[in-house]
Every structure is written in C-alpha cells, then in structure tokens.
Write an enzyme that holds these catalytic residues in place. Structure first.
Site, PDB file in Angstrom:
ATOM      1  N   ARG A   1      46.245  34.476  76.082  1.00  0.00           N
ATOM      2  CA  ARG A   1      45.489  35.460  76.869  1.00  0.00           C
ATOM      3  C   ARG A   1      43.991  35.212  76.799  1.00  0.00           C
ATOM      4  NH1 ARG A   1      49.585  37.854  74.432  1.00  0.00           N
ATOM      5  NH2 ARG A   1      48.317  38.537  72.679  1.00  0.00           N
TER       6      ARG A   1
ATOM      7  N   GLU B   1      48.259  39.690  62.785  1.00  0.00           N
ATOM      8  CA  GLU B   1      48.729  41.035  62.431  1.00  0.00           C
ATOM      9  C   GLU B   1      50.248  40.991  62.251  1.00  0.00           C
ATOM     10  OE1 GLU B   1      48.075  43.807  65.563  1.00  0.00           O
ATOM     11  OE2 GLU B   1      48.642  45.539  64.368  1.00  0.00           O
TER      12      GLU B   1
END
Ligand code: AMP
Length: 176
Positions: A63, A100
């Site tokens: 992205r 994460e």
C-alpha cells in the site's frame, strides 16, 4: 484543497480481526477511491517535505507504493520500491523486521540509492515502527540519509514514532 482530518477518518474502514484475531486493520481503500481525498493526502504529504531536498522517495510494499509514487512526482524525486523478500529481480540488501501482526523481511535493490542521497520514506500506516525502522536501516546501508517519514495513518498507541529517532515524521491522522 485543504485536508480535513475528519474527511480522512470517515474514509478509513476499521476491519476487526484482520489479518488475525485482535488486530483492527485500517482499510484505506475507500480513501483511495475518493479522488479528491486521495489527492489531498498526496498533496499534504508532499508539501510537508517540499523543502527537504528529497532525491528519492521510498515506497513500502504494497500500500505504500500507492501513496509514495504520486508523492515522489510531486516533490520532484525518483521513486524506489522496497519489497517483500524475493520479489526484486536484481541484487538486494535485506532487513528483517517485526509487524503489529508477525515478522517479515524487506529488500531494496543494492544500487537503488547513491551515497549521500536524501530519502523520504512513505507508507500507508505507521504502527509499531518496525517496518519504517527497517527501511531506514536499508537506506543507511546504501549510504543514503533518511530525511523524513510520511504516512496517512499513525497508530500512536503503538509508539512507532519513537523508533524513528530524529527522523521527522508526518502523519495525516494519528489515533492516540
Ligand atoms: P509497523 O511495522 O508495525 O509500523 O507496521 C506498519 C506496516 O504494517 C505498514 O506497512 C502497514 O501497511 C501495516 N500495518 C500494520 N498495522 C496495520 C493496521 N492496523 N492496519 C493496516 N495496516 C497495518
């Protein structure tokens, strides 16, 4: 057109438990699909670094590419892709990093940056900062200097900004 924080947040979709249980994924596809909001995001990031003397903009797969390429054109710099392991065809430098939600490796072409070049790193989301700091290390290995980091969203509660040290970081929206 000035960028309104509310416009960005309204166009980001929270997807619970993606890609794994416990993660709230920030889906920017509705934002990208809104031409005026997307253009405003690109313009705001580019304007923040227009005086930084940027030679190359590094985009992080996948992205990050979407945001980094138009920012590169707007600041008058070249675009360099940083990709997941095994995707780039030429000689690479590699760094492992933690996300994460897991760990991975990133690569850059070994000849993508010249010694002394000034680099702006762009991604969609700053979370723990593991990705951004890995890219900073990659650029450093090639002798380039990271002069800025820009992203659309910052998950402030994960403390990623601290891992960027003295590198100026700009996020369009920060979730404290
Ligand atoms: P980090 O290395 O932890 O800062 O993670 C940043 C990278 O992981 C970026 O490339 C993001 O695209 C992706 N990422 C991490 N957490 C999220 C999230 N909650 N929503 C969307 N993307 C995320």
């Amino acid at each position: 057109m000035p960028l309104e924080t509310d416009t960005v947040t309204a166009l980001v979709r929270d997807v619970a438990d993606f890609p794994q249980q416990g993660v709230v994924f920030k889906d920017i596809t509705p934002l990208l699909a809104d031409d005026r909001a997307f253009a405003a995001c690109v313009a705001t990031l580019a304007d923040a670094f227009e005086d930084a003397g940027v030679d190359k903009v590094l985009g992080i797969e996948a992205r990050g590419f979407i945001v980094a390429a138009p920012v590169a054109l707007r600041v008058g710099a070249g675009f360099v892709p940083v990709r997941k392991a095994g995707k780039l065809p030429w000689k690479v430098e590699r760094e492992t990093y933690t996300l994460e939600y897991g760990s991975d490796a990133l690569e850059i072409h070994a000849d993508a940056l010249a010694v002394g070049e000034r680099v702006l790193v762009i991604d969609d989301v700053l979370a723990t900062g593991g990705t951004a700091s890995a890219v900073t290390r990659l650029a450093g290995r090639l002798g380039a200097e990271v002069v800025g980091f820009g992203c659309i969203l910052e998950l402030g509660f994960l403390g990623g900004r601290a891992r960027l040290g003295a590198v100026p970081a700009v996020s369009l929206v920060s979730y404290p």
